[in-house]
Design a protein around this motif. Sequence first.
Motif, PDB file in Angstrom:
ATOM      1  N   ASP A   1       4.854  -0.541   9.540  1.00 17.94           N
ATOM      2  CA  ASP A   1       5.301  -1.575   8.607  1.00 17.94           C
ATOM      3  C   ASP A   1       4.864  -2.955   9.081  1.00 17.94           C
TER       4      ASP A   1
ATOM      5  N   THR B   1       6.746   5.988  11.583  1.00 20.73           N
ATOM      6  CA  THR B   1       5.372   5.480  11.492  1.00 20.73           C
ATOM      7  C   THR B   1       5.258   4.262  12.400  1.00 20.73           C
TER       8      THR B   1
ATOM      9  N   ASP C   1      -2.516   5.215   7.647  1.00 24.99           N
ATOM     10  CA  ASP C   1      -1.141   4.852   7.316  1.00 24.99           C
ATOM     11  C   ASP C   1      -0.668   3.926   8.424  1.00 24.99           C
TER      12      ASP C   1
ATOM     13  N   PRO D   1       5.223  11.173   8.784  1.00 25.63           N
ATOM     14  CA  PRO D   1       6.659  11.243   8.519  1.00 25.63           C
ATOM     15  C   PRO D   1       7.115  10.092   7.628  1.00 25.63           C
TER      16      PRO D   1
ATOM     17  N   SER E   1       3.724   5.747   3.706  1.00 23.56           N
ATOM     18  CA  SER E   1       3.585   7.109   4.228  1.00 23.56           C
ATOM     19  C   SER E   1       3.634   8.138   3.106  1.00 23.56           C
TER      20      SER E   1
HETATM   21 MG   LIG Z   1       5.736   4.826   7.009  1.00 21.38          MG
END
Ligand SMILES: [Mg+2]
Length: 576
Positions: A172, A116, A169, A108, A95
């Motif tokens: 994870d 995210t 983006d 963010p 990010s």
């Molecule tokens: Mg992130």
Amino acid sequence: MTTTTPDVSGMSEETEPERTEQGPVPEPAAAPVDASGLTQRLATLDRLVELGDGRVDQELMDDAVELLGRAGQRLRLSGDHTIVALAGGTGSGKSSLFNAVCGLELSPTGMRRPMTSSAHACVWGLDGAGPLLDWLEIDKRHRYARASALDHTSGGESAGSLQGLILLDLPDHDSIRSEQVAEVDRYVGVADLLIWVLDPQKYADFAVHRRYLEPLSGHDGVSLIVLNQVDRLAPEEIDECVKDLRRLLEAEGLRAPHILTTSAKSGAGIDDFRGVIADTVAARGARTQRLVADLDRLIQRFEGIYGDVEPPTTVDDRRAAALVEALVDAAGIPAVAEAMESAYELRAHDYVGWPLARLTARLRSDPLRRMRLVELRDELRAAFTAPVNAQQAHVDNALQDVTEDVVRNLPTSWRRSVREAGRSNAEAVPEALGTSLRDVVPSFNQVPAWWWAVRIWQYLLLAVAAVSLVWLGAIAAFAGLKVAHSPTRLIGEAGVAPYVALVFVCVLGLGLLTALAARNMIALTSVKHSERMEQQMRDGVTAAARELVIEPIERELAVYARFRDEAGHALRDIAP
Ligand SMILES: [Mg+2]
Ligand SMILES: Nc1nc2c(ncn2[C@@H]2O[C@H](COP(=O)(O)OP(=O)(O)O)[C@@H](O)[C@H]2O)c(=O)[nH]1
């Protein structure tokens, strides 16, 4: 199953995008999709799926269908945009890098994690990107557009050079939430360029290497590795770290991994990072390259089902003949032919025998002959009416044996499919054998002309015999007993009687001789007749074997030959 072939017309339009309405776009024209022959290669893959579906490894076919679908969709969507995805583990700085490239705090980071949780996208040049973002299923709230003017704040590269970029983006990849992992997997699958963001602490994270990097081993050209947070390392440690990372990546099969070092915090390496993205976007080739890389990887998997040896196109004659022989046996044709021979003889004797002898035989009602007739009738009726259900195992063995030689040098999956083709009509075989037998019934029932001729001749002789008997009786009455005055000397004179008796005896002798001659004739012709019947039945069986067994096998061999041809082309097209 349906397959999606990339719409060629839709694709060629891609090279002429909507820029007429939008005004001139400063970037070079999108690289033509077909520079790498991608369309043809996808069409080849489509044919491979068509030929191989249901025959070869289903997982491979499913993956191929998936790739065809994805490629078709991606190629139909904007070719002016390059999808670049930032992927990596928690806290590696995806990010932060995303924001650094955007030049704004859009996604963010850090403290507010796990924020995210779904992908964010930033688009440079919104024209035509909408459908692409829809296809990517980016939430409308997470779409940002960059206007050129704003970009000058980010320093370094000018915004124009990122025109056409869709930067993602991603959540994870090591998230514990499975729906996020699935989402990451999906984006990793569709991005034109993948950027793996690693940090010095966790770069050796097994999950990164195994789960994502290994399958990317053929994708060196469309993936980029970024080692972020290098501000945490001393300058001499950076080199060490990069070396170690390179070693790890190469061990995973990446041939020449492209590694950048960045720090989202200090800004070190960010310009280079932006520069690499800008080059990729400007080249407009990432979309094609990504698909080509995927295609290469997929096509490689066809190696094992290609086969080294030129496949046979036909079942060899020896095996085909053995099949016919086995089916002839299974149908019991030799026994039927034998029964036909006996039946023929019995029927023939009925026709050509001396009528009086036949009559006495009938009166005597020969029980043996009777039994034999009933037996034969039953035997033949059974052969002609019921499908051959006996010896199914025999039939199955024959169907198994016939493919023995042709499949010898075939790849396993094709060996199976050719064998299956050989057995595809196994259930229809007994019925077809029954039909082959029934088909001879009309010619079996035919009465040869010479039987009629002999029969008429015998009745003629019988008539003459009867007349001479009556004549003799008349002579006895008129010349012997003198019951009345004879109207003619033919019956009035006893001297005529010996001649008439001679005629009578001769006629009887002739009848006997005829019967004997006919008997010999029957013995001679019955063998021929049953041979002819047997041949007719064999012809029927041969035709059935061809239609139900040999032809399906040869059709399957032709499918394999075509598949092998296409696979050969596809394998040769893989970039060296
Ligand atoms: Mg992130
Ligand atoms: N020291 C340092 N910290 C960083 C760097 N990049 C990101 N961070 C910090 O790492 C944490 C996670 O960053 P974030 O961008 O949210 O990572 P993500 O989970 O990969 O999206 C945040 O606290 C960031 O401030 C960097 O280059 N250097």
